[in-house]
Design an enzyme around this catalytic site. Sequence first.
Site, PDB file in Angstrom:
ATOM      1  N   GLY A 124       0.812  -1.208   0.000  1.00 46.80           N
ATOM      2  CA  GLY A 124       0.000   0.000   0.000  1.00 46.80           C
ATOM      3  C   GLY A 124       0.840   1.249   0.000  1.00 46.80           C
ATOM      4  N   PRO A 125       0.189   2.378  -0.199  1.00 46.42           N
ATOM      5  CA  PRO A 125       0.921   3.658  -0.240  1.00 46.42           C
ATOM      6  C   PRO A 125       1.601   3.953   1.100  1.00 46.42           C
ATOM      7  CG  PRO A 125      -1.393   3.942  -0.847  1.00 46.42           C
ATOM      8  CD  PRO A 125      -1.251   2.555  -0.346  1.00 46.42           C
ATOM      9  N   PRO A 126       2.567   4.845   1.090  1.00 44.80           N
ATOM     10  CA  PRO A 126       3.255   5.187   2.339  1.00 44.80           C
ATOM     11  C   PRO A 126       2.295   5.773   3.370  1.00 44.80           C
ATOM     12  CG  PRO A 126       4.365   6.174   0.445  1.00 44.80           C
ATOM     13  CD  PRO A 126       3.097   5.590  -0.058  1.00 44.80           C
ATOM     14  N   ASP A 141      -4.083  25.342 -11.546  1.00 46.06           N
ATOM     15  CA  ASP A 141      -5.412  24.973 -12.054  1.00 46.06           C
ATOM     16  C   ASP A 141      -5.286  24.309 -13.409  1.00 46.06           C
ATOM     17  OD1 ASP A 141      -6.330  26.346  -9.869  1.00 46.06           O
ATOM     18  OD2 ASP A 141      -6.722  28.191 -10.989  1.00 46.06           O
ATOM     19  N   GLU A 165     -10.310  33.573  -6.972  1.00 49.55           N
ATOM     20  CA  GLU A 165     -10.874  32.558  -6.072  1.00 49.55           C
ATOM     21  C   GLU A 165     -12.399  32.553  -6.119  1.00 49.55           C
ATOM     22  OE1 GLU A 165      -9.077  30.306  -5.025  1.00 49.55           O
ATOM     23  OE2 GLU A 165      -7.163  31.286  -5.416  1.00 49.55           O
ATOM     24  N   THR A 184       3.412  -0.639   9.013  1.00 46.33           N
ATOM     25  CA  THR A 184       4.254  -0.942  10.170  1.00 46.33           C
ATOM     26  C   THR A 184       3.388  -1.133  11.408  1.00 46.33           C
ATOM     27  OG1 THR A 184       5.836   0.568   9.170  1.00 46.33           O
ATOM     28  CG2 THR A 184       6.309  -0.178  11.393  1.00 46.33           C
TER      29      THR A 184
HETATM   30  P1  ADP Z   1       3.606   2.727   6.689  1.00 47.26           P
HETATM   31  O1  ADP Z   1       4.436   1.690   7.352  1.00 47.26           O
HETATM   32  O2  ADP Z   1       2.468   2.173   5.919  1.00 47.26           O
HETATM   33  O3  ADP Z   1       4.384   3.719   5.872  1.00 47.26           O
HETATM   34  P2  ADP Z   1       3.110   3.496   9.380  1.00 47.26           P
HETATM   35  O4  ADP Z   1       2.569   2.221   9.888  1.00 47.26           O
HETATM   36  O5  ADP Z   1       4.519   3.793   9.702  1.00 47.26           O
HETATM   37  O6  ADP Z   1       2.912   3.595   7.805  1.00 47.26           O
HETATM   38  O7  ADP Z   1       2.161   4.670   9.858  1.00 47.26           O
HETATM   39  C1  ADP Z   1       2.653   5.867  10.347  1.00 47.26           C
HETATM   40  C2  ADP Z   1       1.740   6.442  11.400  1.00 47.26           C
HETATM   41  O8  ADP Z   1       0.493   6.811  10.854  1.00 47.26           O
HETATM   42  C3  ADP Z   1       1.415   5.475  12.484  1.00 47.26           C
HETATM   43  O9  ADP Z   1       2.369   5.504  13.495  1.00 47.26           O
HETATM   44  C4  ADP Z   1       0.067   5.967  12.987  1.00 47.26           C
HETATM   45  O10 ADP Z   1       0.244   7.000  13.917  1.00 47.26           O
HETATM   46  C5  ADP Z   1      -0.559   6.561  11.759  1.00 47.26           C
HETATM   47  N1  ADP Z   1      -1.502   5.645  11.125  1.00 47.26           N
HETATM   48  C6  ADP Z   1      -1.433   5.187   9.869  1.00 47.26           C
HETATM   49  N2  ADP Z   1      -2.477   4.391   9.586  1.00 47.26           N
HETATM   50  C7  ADP Z   1      -3.216   4.323  10.689  1.00 47.26           C
HETATM   51  C8  ADP Z   1      -4.429   3.639  11.026  1.00 47.26           C
HETATM   52  N3  ADP Z   1      -5.082   2.854  10.140  1.00 47.26           N
HETATM   53  N4  ADP Z   1      -4.912   3.789  12.255  1.00 47.26           N
HETATM   54  C9  ADP Z   1      -4.284   4.574  13.160  1.00 47.26           C
HETATM   55  N5  ADP Z   1      -3.145   5.242  12.908  1.00 47.26           N
HETATM   56  C10 ADP Z   1      -2.601   5.129  11.686  1.00 47.26           C
HETATM   57 ZN    ZN Z   2      -7.110  28.933  -9.191  1.00 46.82          ZN
END
Ligand code: ADP
Ligand code: ZN
Length: 631
Positions: free
Chosen positions: A210-212, A508, A432, A217
């Site tokens: 999935g996306p960052p 835009d 705007e 984690t």
């Molecule tokens: P990834 O590993 O996907 O890049 P992380 O797990 O490191 O992302 O997420 C970073 C932070 O974002 C987490 O520590 C948490 O605080 C927040 N976060 C992300 N997704 C969730 C979620 N589904 N529920 C609660 N907190 C989240």
């Molecule tokens: Zn504009």
Amino acid sequence: MEKRDVNQNKPPRRSFLYYYGLIMLVLMLLNIFVFPSVMDKTVEVRYDEFLTSLDAEEIDEVYVTTNNEVMYTLKNDSKGVVHKTGLMPGDNITERLAGTDARYSSEIQTQASPLLDFLLTWIAPFVVLVLIGQIMGRAMMKRMGGSNAMTFGKSNAKIYAESETGKTFADVAGQEEAKEALKEIVDFLHNPQKYTDIGATLPKGALLVGPPGTGKTLLAKAVAGEAHVPFFSISGSEFVEMFVGMGAAKVRDLFKQANEKAPCIVFIDEIDTIGKKRDGNIGGNDEREQTLNQLLTEMDGFDGKKGVVILAATNRPDSLDKALLRPGRFDRRIPVELPDMRGREAILKVSARGVKMDETVDYNEIARATSGASGADLANIVNEAALRAVRLGRRMVSQQDLEESVEIVIAGYQRKDAEVSANEKKIVSYHEIGHALVAAMQSHSAPVHKITIIPRTSGALGYTMQIEEDQRFLMSRDEAFNKIVTLTGGRAAEELIFHSITTGASNDIEQATRIARAMVTRFGMSEQFGMVALETVSNQYLGGDASLACSEHTAMRIDEEVIETVRQAHDKACQILKENEEKLHELAAYLLEKETITGEEFMEILKQENCENSDADAAETVEQDTAEHQE
Ligand code: ADP
Ligand code: ZN
């Protein structure tokens, strides 16, 4: 991901011979140029001059060397110049000296040991050099982060192990499907007997894709927390080390430790850094391949019944080597997508658990305003809001704090000190309001939430925020087109009022073009091409770059259609604004005065105007049907 070339990280390996040669050269140069000038105090004289000085009793001290050189100094010479002359053979100098008051001596004839000589001239410098080299090497290592180059073959992996992560599934908001898939693993770690009894082998690994910032984690930690097992975590990039072979050694080490601690979870973040397709490039990254091979070997080697489960995360699943994905390795693939509106609301609530919020806070509204935000973004928004509350000397976080921090994340901080001239401010106001008015006059477009002309650090001089009423998964052709119309509204207002155009619309234009292009090439919304995919999207989780997949001729026609679509949208925006020019003026003046207005204020003025200037019925029709009439 950047491709790390291992060789670049190696310190330049210069042999001792190199340094030895260097120092020798320096010594030689010193010998030739510097030492002679130090010795310059010696003057050579003829023997008869020496005898004359001796007879005149001018000589202070005489010294005869083994090479039969006579060195002497004069009594009344404050500079201490050393005179030098050769001893005449057969001359009995001792006799002569005895007759004067000069002090005299001669060098003892010693035969220097050849061994000592050799040691001093050849070995001693070498020893000194080795010592210097060692000291310098140490210092260099320290600077490079303390890894010790001498422990080849044994990894010094700083494997990060937690005996209890303290996270549970309750800490992860939304992501129900991912949690569901991971529950099985938790159950296996809790109760392996149940599975081995029936003869099942559990998946050794699962890949979180999935996306960052979507909580990959966090999910892995939650699995370890739920199962009460240790959590080993290492990032893929840590495997790629400065010495070849270290990566593989680290993998070995990691699995050895994990096996000792089983049952446990091993989490490998950014696995794509080592798990990239082995494409057989000439001069490809050997180190990475070795590491990957070692990982594959270890995954095959360890006992699946023991309870070591490997979770890996990536945002580039398409670049992974097929060998990693085959059964017995990372055969489970768990998508961890960006949260939808409900998910965002849940994440906001989870993130806000430790934060004092006052009663004005409406998570739903924030969730609606943050479409496209990841979990990490949302957690950040909550924290920014808390920081803002503290800055303003409050003890609780209010809705205003949250809204402001959403804007910070979208557009950067307010630039209160930015000098925007009155004329420019006026143009920005019309721009705007142009967006907002066009949006409001069309059906199928999200309501205006806020309009502001306070400059932001992102470079935006102002913006119009629209918030969808509820979660949208689909966009119809009309909606997509109306979106483009709204985007062109800013520029249209500038043209209508000032009869000139500015650079302010560049963003835009970019967005409008992107939507128009996607409509044609990906969504099959053009009559000309119908349902043909003309672009392919790569890297869907990281921005999603699209590349054309059609002939040059078609590409030309696509361009034409995109241009035509945007032009039509622009025409429509101009039309709408022309019909509502009065309101445009009034709203722009109001915005200019207030700098920031809410969606409600905006709508109120819009309606007032209608009531005053025309009869209410007509106003209703205009408001609801403009879009339809124009098409
Ligand atoms: P990834 O590993 O996907 O890049 P992380 O797990 O490191 O992302 O997420 C970073 C932070 O974002 C987490 O520590 C948490 O605080 C927040 N976060 C992300 N997704 C969730 C979620 N589904 N529920 C609660 N907190 C989240
Ligand atoms: Zn504009």
